[in-house]
Design a protein around this motif. Structure first.
Motif, PDB file in Angstrom:
ATOM      1  N   ASP A  29      42.159  41.345  40.201  1.00 26.24           N
ATOM      2  CA  ASP A  29      43.135  41.705  41.238  1.00 26.24           C
ATOM      3  C   ASP A  29      42.725  42.971  41.989  1.00 26.24           C
ATOM      4  O   ASP A  29      43.477  43.953  42.050  1.00 26.24           O
ATOM      5  CB  ASP A  29      44.521  41.880  40.616  1.00 26.24           C
ATOM      6  N   LEU A  30      41.546  42.961  42.579  1.00 27.81           N
ATOM      7  CA  LEU A  30      41.139  44.111  43.385  1.00 27.81           C
ATOM      8  C   LEU A  30      42.012  44.286  44.624  1.00 27.81           C
ATOM      9  O   LEU A  30      42.312  45.430  45.001  1.00 27.81           O
ATOM     10  CB  LEU A  30      39.666  43.981  43.774  1.00 27.81           C
ATOM     11  N   PRO A  31      42.467  43.223  45.299  1.00 32.02           N
ATOM     12  CA  PRO A  31      43.374  43.450  46.434  1.00 32.02           C
ATOM     13  C   PRO A  31      44.614  44.230  46.053  1.00 32.02           C
ATOM     14  O   PRO A  31      45.124  45.039  46.840  1.00 32.02           O
ATOM     15  CB  PRO A  31      43.715  42.028  46.889  1.00 32.02           C
ATOM     16  N   GLY A  32      45.105  44.023  44.833  1.00 30.08           N
ATOM     17  CA  GLY A  32      46.309  44.725  44.395  1.00 30.08           C
ATOM     18  C   GLY A  32      46.130  46.203  44.162  1.00 30.08           C
ATOM     19  O   GLY A  32      47.117  46.946  44.073  1.00 30.08           O
ATOM     20  N   THR A  33      44.885  46.661  44.078  1.00 29.91           N
ATOM     21  CA  THR A  33      44.653  48.093  43.854  1.00 29.91           C
ATOM     22  C   THR A  33      44.855  48.917  45.120  1.00 29.91           C
ATOM     23  O   THR A  33      45.062  50.128  45.049  1.00 29.91           O
ATOM     24  CB  THR A  33      43.211  48.332  43.362  1.00 29.91           C
ATOM     25  N   GLY A  34      44.739  48.283  46.277  1.00 29.05           N
ATOM     26  CA  GLY A  34      44.784  49.028  47.539  1.00 29.05           C
ATOM     27  C   GLY A  34      43.490  49.758  47.852  1.00 29.05           C
ATOM     28  O   GLY A  34      43.395  50.436  48.877  1.00 29.05           O
ATOM     29  N   LEU A  35      42.475  49.612  46.987  1.00 26.73           N
ATOM     30  CA  LEU A  35      41.207  50.326  47.173  1.00 26.73           C
ATOM     31  C   LEU A  35      40.169  49.508  47.920  1.00 26.73           C
ATOM     32  O   LEU A  35      39.152  50.052  48.354  1.00 26.73           O
ATOM     33  CB  LEU A  35      40.617  50.715  45.805  1.00 26.73           C
ATOM     34  N   ALA A  36      40.405  48.195  48.049  1.00 24.12           N
ATOM     35  CA  ALA A  36      39.347  47.304  48.527  1.00 24.12           C
ATOM     36  C   ALA A  36      39.819  46.451  49.701  1.00 24.12           C
ATOM     37  O   ALA A  36      39.932  45.228  49.585  1.00 24.12           O
ATOM     38  CB  ALA A  36      38.876  46.421  47.383  1.00 24.12           C
ATOM     39  N   PRO A  37      40.081  47.076  50.858  1.00 24.67           N
ATOM     40  CA  PRO A  37      40.507  46.270  52.009  1.00 24.67           C
ATOM     41  C   PRO A  37      39.417  45.316  52.505  1.00 24.67           C
ATOM     42  O   PRO A  37      39.723  44.301  53.129  1.00 24.67           O
ATOM     43  CB  PRO A  37      40.849  47.317  53.069  1.00 24.67           C
ATOM     44  N   ARG A  38      38.150  45.647  52.243  1.00 26.97           N
ATOM     45  CA  ARG A  38      37.040  44.749  52.586  1.00 26.97           C
ATOM     46  C   ARG A  38      36.369  44.318  51.281  1.00 26.97           C
ATOM     47  O   ARG A  38      35.832  45.151  50.553  1.00 26.97           O
ATOM     48  CB  ARG A  38      36.035  45.426  53.501  1.00 26.97           C
ATOM     49  N   LEU A  39      36.423  43.015  51.004  1.00 26.04           N
ATOM     50  CA  LEU A  39      36.027  42.533  49.683  1.00 26.04           C
ATOM     51  C   LEU A  39      35.344  41.178  49.809  1.00 26.04           C
ATOM     52  O   LEU A  39      35.826  40.289  50.507  1.00 26.04           O
ATOM     53  CB  LEU A  39      37.276  42.414  48.809  1.00 26.04           C
ATOM     54  N   ILE A  40      34.199  41.016  49.129  1.00 29.82           N
ATOM     55  CA  ILE A  40      33.551  39.712  49.034  1.00 29.82           C
ATOM     56  C   ILE A  40      33.303  39.404  47.561  1.00 29.82           C
ATOM     57  O   ILE A  40      33.187  40.301  46.725  1.00 29.82           O
ATOM     58  CB  ILE A  40      32.220  39.640  49.824  1.00 29.82           C
ATOM     59  N   TYR A  41      33.248  38.104  47.275  1.00 28.19           N
ATOM     60  CA  TYR A  41      33.035  37.643  45.908  1.00 28.19           C
ATOM     61  C   TYR A  41      31.672  36.982  45.792  1.00 28.19           C
ATOM     62  O   TYR A  41      31.251  36.235  46.666  1.00 28.19           O
ATOM     63  CB  TYR A  41      34.126  36.654  45.495  1.00 28.19           C
ATOM     64  N   TRP A  42      30.998  37.245  44.659  1.00 28.76           N
ATOM     65  CA  TRP A  42      29.656  36.715  44.400  1.00 28.76           C
ATOM     66  C   TRP A  42      29.803  35.569  43.400  1.00 28.76           C
ATOM     67  O   TRP A  42      29.626  35.734  42.201  1.00 28.76           O
ATOM     68  CB  TRP A  42      28.769  37.824  43.845  1.00 28.76           C
ATOM     69  N   ARG A  43      30.151  34.389  43.900  1.00 28.95           N
ATOM     70  CA  ARG A  43      30.453  33.246  43.030  1.00 28.95           C
ATOM     71  C   ARG A  43      29.182  32.430  42.778  1.00 28.95           C
ATOM     72  O   ARG A  43      28.846  31.544  43.548  1.00 28.95           O
ATOM     73  CB  ARG A  43      31.505  32.351  43.670  1.00 28.95           C
ATOM     74  N   ASP A  44      28.491  32.723  41.690  1.00 30.59           N
ATOM     75  CA  ASP A  44      27.316  31.932  41.345  1.00 30.59           C
ATOM     76  C   ASP A  44      26.965  32.179  39.882  1.00 30.59           C
ATOM     77  O   ASP A  44      26.791  33.329  39.459  1.00 30.59           O
ATOM     78  CB  ASP A  44      26.126  32.301  42.237  1.00 30.59           C
ATOM     79  N   VAL A  45      26.850  31.095  39.119  1.00 30.43           N
ATOM     80  CA  VAL A  45      26.508  31.193  37.703  1.00 30.43           C
ATOM     81  C   VAL A  45      24.990  31.089  37.591  1.00 30.43           C
ATOM     82  O   VAL A  45      24.404  30.036  37.343  1.00 30.43           O
ATOM     83  CB  VAL A  45      27.244  30.108  36.873  1.00 30.43           C
ATOM     84  N   LEU A  46      24.337  32.222  37.757  1.00 30.88           N
ATOM     85  CA  LEU A  46      22.888  32.259  37.938  1.00 30.88           C
ATOM     86  C   LEU A  46      22.104  31.895  36.681  1.00 30.88           C
ATOM     87  O   LEU A  46      20.912  31.567  36.778  1.00 30.88           O
ATOM     88  CB  LEU A  46      22.466  33.643  38.435  1.00 30.88           C
ATOM     89  N   HIS A  47      22.730  31.950  35.521  1.00 28.73           N
ATOM     90  CA  HIS A  47      21.983  31.558  34.321  1.00 28.73           C
ATOM     91  C   HIS A  47      22.008  30.054  34.096  1.00 28.73           C
ATOM     92  O   HIS A  47      21.498  29.560  33.085  1.00 28.73           O
ATOM     93  CB  HIS A  47      22.469  32.313  33.077  1.00 28.73           C
ATOM     94  N   GLU A  48      22.558  29.299  35.047  1.00 32.00           N
ATOM     95  CA  GLU A  48      22.497  27.843  35.016  1.00 32.00           C
ATOM     96  C   GLU A  48      21.790  27.350  36.272  1.00 32.00           C
ATOM     97  O   GLU A  48      22.096  27.779  37.384  1.00 32.00           O
ATOM     98  CB  GLU A  48      23.909  27.243  34.957  1.00 32.00           C
ATOM     99  N   GLY A  49      20.838  26.463  36.091  1.00 28.09           N
ATOM    100  CA  GLY A  49      20.169  25.854  37.230  1.00 28.09           C
ATOM    101  C   GLY A  49      19.049  26.693  37.806  1.00 28.09           C
ATOM    102  O   GLY A  49      18.795  27.823  37.384  1.00 28.09           O
ATOM    103  N   PRO A  50      18.343  26.154  38.813  1.00 24.28           N
ATOM    104  CA  PRO A  50      17.149  26.814  39.359  1.00 24.28           C
ATOM    105  C   PRO A  50      17.477  28.049  40.193  1.00 24.28           C
ATOM    106  O   PRO A  50      18.382  28.033  41.024  1.00 24.28           O
ATOM    107  CB  PRO A  50      16.522  25.719  40.231  1.00 24.28           C
TER     108      PRO A  50
END
Length: 350
Positions: A29-50
């Protein structure tokens, strides 16, 4: 965790809100902190697949195709998510960055990918802040930032969990990312042995990654052996086997859907190590499991899974393929070694 004075917290809080924040997923819940008005998520399970050493555009295509093929693209975002993520990261190259991550392998691989990208963009280390924890007061077995309230998250930048990175940290991350993506695992051991005050969980994560190479003992990865041991110990349902195997991990490692996919591979192999019922359906939490005779022999070290069934698996940039893979994990020396001659290539099929 050491806390800062009120004045320093206010000053640093102001700089945080101006930064681009990056985290591993929206369960936190980073939006709920009020600290991160600009936020991106790094959605990738890099230890699976090439994850080969290719240009970013090609890597985006490969990763999107892998996640889609594995039914792991929950939001049906495909390559668009990767392109938007990378574009936002690069677009902030003249600004500050705050990375919110955890100690487990999933997050540590994301950290080194991001830091390597930022180094390539010419972002100075002093403009990158890392907030990364592997424990939290009052939580006996810390699972991740998603367990914390917005108030608890907001407090983290005022503790020693917050680190302003140095050029040495960026250099280590860049070398680790290159080692992970290389077509041979020669560089993994050096990263696993390295101790960094800034990237303090990276060595531990690379050690865990290395143990996914098939063992010289039985051809099993550490995860596969823990699953088979759980079934042998009485976990008759896949959900129970997953929970018991996961409980043996120092850090959270593998999600349930990825673990069920691994169980299915063990059950559908040419010489199955697991019997899964009902047959003909994908393994899920309610699937009934038992060891086959071959599974018992492999778990006992009397036969070799790779020799029996071959392997088709990527670990970063390394493609382990066939019945004679060139690298194994040696439990005696605790390092990746050239593969020995296979043992016990014959075993009962059931």
């Amino acid at each position: 965790m050491t806390r800062l004075s009120g004045f320093k917290r206010a000053r640093r809080g102001a700089s945080l809100t101006a930064a681009l924040h990056v985290s591993n997923g929206d369960a936190t819940d980073l939006p709920g902190t009020g600290l991160a008005p600009r936020l991106i998520y790094w959605r990738d399970v890099l230890h699976e697949g090439p994850v080969p050493d290719v240009e970013p555009e090609e890597l985006r295509r490969i990763r999107a195709a892998f996640l889609t093929g594995a039914d792991a693209d929950d939001r049906a975002e495909g390559a668009r998510m990767f392109a938007e993520r990378d574009r936002t990261l690069a677009g902030n190259r003249d600004g500050e960055y705050v990375l919110w991550f955890e100690a487990d392998l999933y997050d540590q691989l994301q950290i080194i990918e991001i830091l390597s990208r930022l180094a390539g963009l010419g972002v100075p280390a002093e403009r990158i802040t890392l907030i990364c924890i592997g424990e939290h007061p009052g939580i006996a077995r810390f699972g991740g930032l998603g367990e914390l309230t917005a108030a608890q998250l907001r407090a983290l930048p005022g503790t020693n969990a917050r680190i302003r990175l140095t050029p040495a940290a960026l250099d280590l991350a860049t070398r680790a990312w290159a080692a992970f993506r290389a077509p041979a695992p020669d560089g993994l051991g050096a990263v696993a042995a390295h101790r960094s005050a800034e990237l303090r969980f990276l060595g531990e994560a690379f050690d865990r990654l290395s143990r996914e190479y098939p063992s010289t003992r039985d051809g099993l990865s550490l995860t596969e052996r823990r699953v088979l041991a759980a079934v042998a110990g009485g976990a008759t349902e896949a959900g129970t086997a997953f929970v018991r195997a996961a409980a043996r991990e120092t850090r959270p490692y593998l999600g349930d859907s990825w673990c069920y996919a691994m169980m299915e591979r063990l059950a559908r192999a040419p010489v199955p190590l697991l019997d899964a019922e009902p047959a003909g359906r994908p393994v899920d939490r309610g699937t009934e499991l038992r060891l086959t005779k071959a599974g018992e022999r492999v778990l006992a070290g009397a036969a070799d899974h790779v020799a029996l069934n071959g392997l088709d698996r990527w670990i970063g940039g390394v493609h382990l393929h066939g019945h004679d893979v060139p690298w194994r994990w040696d439990e005696g020396t605790e390092r990746i070694v050239p593969a020995p001659e296979p043992i016990g290539a014959s075993a009962p099929a059931s």
